[in-house]
Design an enzyme around this catalytic site. Structure first.
Site, PDB file in Angstrom:
ATOM      1  N   ASN A  89      -0.555 -18.895  -3.396  1.00 20.51           N
ATOM      2  CA  ASN A  89      -0.306 -18.861  -1.960  1.00 20.51           C
ATOM      3  C   ASN A  89       1.112 -19.333  -1.618  1.00 20.51           C
ATOM      4  OD1 ASN A  89      -0.874 -19.135   1.103  1.00 20.51           O
ATOM      5  ND2 ASN A  89      -2.591 -18.036   0.210  1.00 20.51           N
ATOM      6  N   ARG A  90       1.295 -19.867  -0.403  1.00 23.92           N
ATOM      7  CA  ARG A  90       2.655 -19.998   0.116  1.00 23.92           C
ATOM      8  C   ARG A  90       3.266 -21.383  -0.019  1.00 23.92           C
ATOM      9  NH1 ARG A  90      -0.076 -16.313   2.737  1.00 23.92           N
ATOM     10  NH2 ARG A  90       0.916 -14.296   3.064  1.00 23.92           N
ATOM     11  N   HIS A 114       2.784 -16.765  -3.887  1.00 24.11           N
ATOM     12  CA  HIS A 114       2.194 -16.484  -5.202  1.00 24.11           C
ATOM     13  C   HIS A 114       3.207 -16.568  -6.344  1.00 24.11           C
ATOM     14  CE1 HIS A 114      -1.559 -15.789  -3.338  1.00 24.11           C
ATOM     15  NE2 HIS A 114      -1.402 -14.522  -3.001  1.00 24.11           N
ATOM     16  N   HIS A 144      -6.382 -13.413  -8.591  1.00 25.01           N
ATOM     17  CA  HIS A 144      -6.293 -12.623  -7.363  1.00 25.01           C
ATOM     18  C   HIS A 144      -7.131 -11.352  -7.452  1.00 25.01           C
ATOM     19  CE1 HIS A 144      -4.665 -11.449  -3.530  1.00 25.01           C
ATOM     20  NE2 HIS A 144      -3.853 -12.496  -3.515  1.00 25.01           N
ATOM     21  N   TYR A 164      -9.714  -8.644  -6.392  1.00 26.32           N
ATOM     22  CA  TYR A 164     -10.195  -8.118  -5.109  1.00 26.32           C
ATOM     23  C   TYR A 164     -11.611  -7.600  -5.347  1.00 26.32           C
ATOM     24  CZ  TYR A 164      -5.587  -7.919  -2.789  1.00 26.32           C
ATOM     25  OH  TYR A 164      -4.388  -8.211  -2.191  1.00 26.32           O
ATOM     26  N   ASP A 194      -7.734 -15.104   6.256  1.00 25.35           N
ATOM     27  CA  ASP A 194      -6.710 -15.346   5.239  1.00 25.35           C
ATOM     28  C   ASP A 194      -6.424 -16.843   5.306  1.00 25.35           C
ATOM     29  OD1 ASP A 194      -4.753 -15.189   3.367  1.00 25.35           O
ATOM     30  OD2 ASP A 194      -3.482 -13.759   4.441  1.00 25.35           O
ATOM     31  N   GLN A 249      -9.062 -19.817  -0.995  1.00 22.92           N
ATOM     32  CA  GLN A 249      -8.446 -18.931  -0.011  1.00 22.92           C
ATOM     33  C   GLN A 249      -9.378 -17.734   0.127  1.00 22.92           C
ATOM     34  OE1 GLN A 249      -5.467 -19.693   1.418  1.00 22.92           O
ATOM     35  NE2 GLN A 249      -5.003 -17.829   2.561  1.00 22.92           N
ATOM     36  N   GLU A 286      -9.954 -16.945  -3.766  1.00 26.69           N
ATOM     37  CA  GLU A 286      -8.954 -17.505  -4.683  1.00 26.69           C
ATOM     38  C   GLU A 286      -9.132 -19.020  -4.753  1.00 26.69           C
ATOM     39  OE1 GLU A 286      -5.081 -15.873  -3.174  1.00 26.69           O
ATOM     40  OE2 GLU A 286      -6.463 -14.586  -2.073  1.00 26.69           O
TER      41      GLU A 286
HETATM   42  C1  GLA Z   1      -3.093 -13.916  -0.484  1.00 26.43           C
HETATM   43  C2  GLA Z   1      -2.446 -14.309   0.780  1.00 26.43           C
HETATM   44  C3  GLA Z   1      -2.459 -13.148   1.726  1.00 26.43           C
HETATM   45  C4  GLA Z   1      -1.818 -11.933   1.108  1.00 26.43           C
HETATM   46  C5  GLA Z   1      -2.461 -11.628  -0.202  1.00 26.43           C
HETATM   47  C6  GLA Z   1      -1.748 -10.510  -0.903  1.00 26.43           C
HETATM   48  O1  GLA Z   1      -4.417 -13.807  -0.373  1.00 26.43           O
HETATM   49  O2  GLA Z   1      -3.039 -15.425   1.384  1.00 26.43           O
HETATM   50  O3  GLA Z   1      -1.790 -13.488   2.897  1.00 26.43           O
HETATM   51  O4  GLA Z   1      -0.454 -12.203   0.908  1.00 26.43           O
HETATM   52  O5  GLA Z   1      -2.460 -12.765  -1.020  1.00 26.43           O
HETATM   53  O6  GLA Z   1      -1.597  -9.398  -0.095  1.00 26.43           O
END
Ligand code: GLA
Length: 376
Positions: A115-116, A141, A209, A211, A276, A313, A341
């Site tokens: 994440n950020r 990421h 990550h 999906y 998110d 997340q 996540e």
């Molecule tokens: C994470 C982030 C989202 C997005 C995805 C990738 O889950 O929290 O905001 O960036 O990765 O698209």
């Protein structure tokens, strides 16, 4: 940060596989050891001619996971529905090419920092660090070429994929040695274990990550979700946590009773227009605990997520917009899948009230997450 996760039910390990990511010139010596049921096929070649292999793990129930060297990526995961029919429950591509092009981290191993990080900046031991910016003003990421873009090499007698991330890579301090191990048990659990060590203090936050879409196609808005979280961390317009930890009670973030993902999603109108958010898992003590349960009523597939991490997340695939063609030509529309996540909280490096993500030299980072598949 030394965390010793307790292992979940010790199912028979069908195959244990080692993935090794490496910086050029630092590849460890070794070879893959393939146990019964392991299969190695060539998935493709990257530009410089390097061959990328795909490993297939299969258990007694027929559940199959495919993992490739590029990004230590979970490429496929075939699990039974209520009639026993196998379906692939993760998004991605049929060939390597798709993974080399732009895509939103399908199945990748995320590092060094999930994440950020706000503005890609943090201060550690009095020194300021700037990590690569790749998400507007922020670092996401692990930076421009996170661990999900590194080539992994099978190696060693053990069954792990390891990666040597050089000092300063993407702006992070210290040489980091990271490893990820995928294990598929006969109890239909896909276990992902991570370890890392560094020669300097550095932030580390690794995750997967993948999906998920338990129906194998269509939207996940009908999936029902339980989250073992009384609180979450609200975020600003650039998805950086404000630093608050607030109750989910009375909000669309309350998943303490299993609720369909679509039920309240329209109330989340701002950026990102869906879920998110980082949820704060109840009773975190570094041991493996149930974090989430996801079910798809139509197929009867259920997935539990257990983790040693303090947060998850929950991302409802909001940025998927139909521009990516994935497996078998599938077009991935908004909410075609979701990610759970397991992680430390986003931007922890700038929030002293969040559990620390700083790994000290001499300490071992450990993370274990288990995705367990069931039917009902
Ligand atoms: C994470 C982030 C989202 C997005 C995805 C990738 O889950 O929290 O905001 O960036 O990765 O698209």
């Amino acid at each position: 940060m030394i965390r010793k996760p307790v292992l979940g039910s010790a199912g028979f390990v069908v195959v244990l596989l080692s993935l090794v990511a490496f910086a050029p010139g630092t590849l460890s010596q070794g070879q893959v050891r393939e146990k019964a049921g392991a299969e190695k096929t060539i998935f493709g070649k990257i530009e410089d001619g390097t061959v990328i292999n795909l490993f297939t793990l299969k258990n007694a129930k027929g559940t199959t996971a495919t993992i490739m060297e590029y990004g230590a990526t979970l490429q496929g995961l075939w699990v039974p529905d209520k009639t026993g029919k196998l379906g692939d429950v993760v998004l991605g591509f049929d060939g390597l090419e798709g993974y080399l092009g732009p895509h939103p981290y399908f199945g990748g191993t995320i590092g060094r920092f999930a994440n950020r990080i706000a503005k890609g900046k943090f201060t550690l031991d009095g020194k300021e660090f700037s990590t690569a910016l790749n998400d507007g003003p922020n670092s996401l990421h692990g930076g421009k070429e996170g661990f999900n873009r590194k080539v992994k090499r099978p190696h060693a007698a053990s069954v792990r994929l390891t990666y040597f991330s050089p000092d300063g890579e993407e702006g992070f301090p210290g040489t980091l040695r990271a490893a990820v191990t995928y294990t598929l048990t006969d109890e239909n659990e896909l276990k992902i274990d991570y370890t890392a060590s560094s020669d300097k203090a550095t932030p580390v936050n690794l995750t997967s990550h993948a999906y998920f879409n338990l129906a194998g196609s269509g939207s996940v808005l009908d999936h029902s979700l339980y989250l073992n979280a009384d609180k979450y961390t609200p975020a600003d317009a650039t998805l950086i946590p404000t630093g608050e930890i607030v109750p989910v009670e009375g909000t669309p973030f309350d998943f303490r009773q299993a609720t369909s993902i679509g039920a309240r999603i329209s109330q989340l109108t701002g950026n990102p227009g869906g879920y998110d958010h980082n949820f704060v898992l109840n009773g975190w003590n570094g041991k493996l605990k149930l974090a989430a349960r996801l079910s798809d009523p139509a197929s009867g597939r259920q997935m539990e997520m257990w983790t040693t991490e303090p947060g998850v997340q929950f991302y409802s695939g909001n940025f998927l917009d139909g521009t990516i063609k994935g497996k078998q030509g599938a077009v991935y529309q908004k909410h075609a899948a979701l990610c759970l996540e397991a992680q430390h909280f986003p931007d922890s490096v700038n929030h002293p009230n969040f559990p620390t993500t700083i790994l000290q030299p001499g300490a071992i980072y450990k993370q274990e997450t288990v995705y367990k598949f069931l039917v009902n």
